[in-house]
Structure formats: C-alpha cells, structure tokens
Design an enzyme around this catalytic site. Structure first.
Site, PDB file in Angstrom:
ATOM      1  N   ASP A  30      -7.853  -0.439  -5.347  1.00  0.00           N
ATOM      2  CA  ASP A  30      -6.497  -0.172  -5.783  1.00  0.00           C
ATOM      3  C   ASP A  30      -5.647  -1.346  -5.292  1.00  0.00           C
ATOM      4  OD1 ASP A  30      -4.242   1.272  -6.774  1.00  0.00           O
ATOM      5  OD2 ASP A  30      -3.808   1.930  -4.736  1.00  0.00           O
ATOM      6  N   ASP A  57      -1.574  -1.497  -4.979  1.00  0.00           N
ATOM      7  CA  ASP A  57      -0.380  -1.189  -4.198  1.00  0.00           C
ATOM      8  C   ASP A  57      -0.730  -0.312  -3.000  1.00  0.00           C
ATOM      9  OD1 ASP A  57       1.205  -2.505  -6.159  1.00  0.00           O
ATOM     10  OD2 ASP A  57       1.129  -0.713  -7.409  1.00  0.00           O
TER      11      ASP A  57
END
Length: 253
Positions: free
Chosen positions: A19, A21
């Site tokens: 991922d 953020d």
C-alpha cells in the site's frame, strides 16, 4: 501464524505488494486532514439536507469508515454510518455539488493542494526496506485506493522502484472492486507473474489488511500508523510492525 520480523525470509516469496499512503509515504496524514476538513465543513453546513447525525467528524471515523478505501466508497460508508442520505451524482460532479461524488471530488482537491504545496518525503524505514528488496531482486508493486498514487510516488522520488502501480484510477478502469475486496492485490500479483500464495502484502489500513487476508496472500504485514496493532491483527495481519525498518536485517529496532 506468528512471524518474527528479524527472521522473515523474503527470498521465500516471489513479489511484495505495498500500500502507499501510510506504508511508503506519510501521505495518510494528508488524506486524514483533507477528509476532516471536507467532512466537517459539510457537517456544519446548515443548508445541506439529508438528515442524520451531524456531530463533528473525528479520527475514529477515518479509521472506521474511510481509511484505505476508494474515495467514493469512503464517502458512501461514512454517510451511511451517520444516516445521511445524499444523491450519488457522477464522477463529473464539481466539488461544490452536494452529492457523493461531489464530496469525493472536494476531498481530492484538498489533497492535491496540500501535496503541491508541501510535497512528500517517504518514511526512512520504508526506503531502507525498498533498498533491501531491490538488492534481493524481488519485484515490487504499489496497490493503492488513491487515484493520486502515481503523482505521490513521483513527488517522493520513488516512481522507478515499482514494476506496476495499481491505483484507484487503474482499478476503476479495469472494473476491480476496491479494498477490502482482494481484487486489486490479486491483479498486481498477476502482473508481477505470481499468485497470492507466493506474494507479501504490506498495509496500514484495516480494509487493506482484510483484503490481503481474504485474498489468501502468503504473508500480510500490518503497519501500525494509528489503527492499532490489535485491530490489524484481528483483521488478519500475520505480523504487525511500527516501522518497515523492523523488516530489514541488521537494522536497529
């Protein structure tokens, strides 16, 4: 399954899916601020109809309803939790329109303004892990619900580190459901020439951890940036760390 970060055998896997953020870059903090500003302005607007609970939006709302999800899903889930009924609208809605898509576009405008003004620097521990995985020759991907993932990677100077980026825009183009569905992670693994059973997922959001767990990935690593280690473990993380440097052999912990 309990995994010792110091004993993690990266070479036993074919690919690593990050991922973005909150895992690679601290842009989750920018997203949090943008969501809070947008929702609190909306909730305080006396001209808005739709009923429901108009008490202020909090960080708890972010983690429960928004974190890690595609933008419009986050709007829908928050409004549903508050019992607020708004028209769906469409992706072309301007940011001043009181629809699900209008609110989502308003939030996106706020995020881009902060990114352009302040830029972004990757977490040092995340760069250490990226360096280590590059030395091992493992193919890497970013799997992000954000349509802004490519611009964030460019701003952080990391665009060349990943063989593929499955952003929110890519998912929409391919018709892939967002997290907590596993489809975007599965697609990234396929692009990298492997299967979930041979790939690692790194996630800080509950929805992303659930996506990795439900997709049958070999290892799901939770990164605790505020959701809580117990919450990430309950969502299906095999291992939870506070910083990705913990996953690099020989680094101080």
């Amino acid at each position: 399954m309990t995994v010792d970060p110091a004993a993690l055998a990266w070479a036993d896997h074919d690919a690593v899916l990050f991922d973005l953020d909150g895992v690679v870059t601290p842009t989750a903090e920018v997203h949090m601020r943008a969501w809070a500003e947008m929702f609190n302005a909306f909730l305080a607007d006396d001209t808005v109809t739709g009923g429901g609970d108009r008490s202020p939006y909090t960080d708890d709302d972010y983690f429960a309803h928004v974190d890690g999800k595609p933008r419009f899903d986050g709007v829908r889930d928050f409004l549903r939790a508050r019992g607020i009924d708004l028209p769906e609208g469409g992706p072309e809605d301007s940011a001043d329109v009181q629809t699900v898509h209008g609110l989502g576009n308003r939030k996106n405008d706020a995020f881009n303004a902060v990114l352009e003004r302040d830029g972004v620097t990757a977490y040092p521990g995340s760069v250490l892990l990226l360096d280590h995985l590059r030395d091992l020759g493992l193919p890497l991907a970013v799997v992000s619900s954000s349509a802004n993932a490519p611009s964030v990677l460019e701003a952080a100077g990391l665009a060349d580190r990943f063989e593929t980026v499955v952003s929110g825009a890519v998912a929409a183009e391919l018709g892939l459901p967002g997290k907590p569905a596993p489809d975007t992670f599965v697609h990234a693994a396929t692009v990298l020439g492997t299967t979930p059973e041979r790939a690692v997922v790194l996630e800080d959001a509950v929805s992303g951890v659930r996506a990795g767990a439900s997709g049958g990935f070999a290892l799901v690593i939770g990164v605790d940036r505020g959701a809580g280690a117990a919450v990430l473990t309950d969502a299906g993380a095999h291992l939870v760390v506070a910083d990705l440097a913990e996953l690099v052999p020989g680094e101080d912990r």
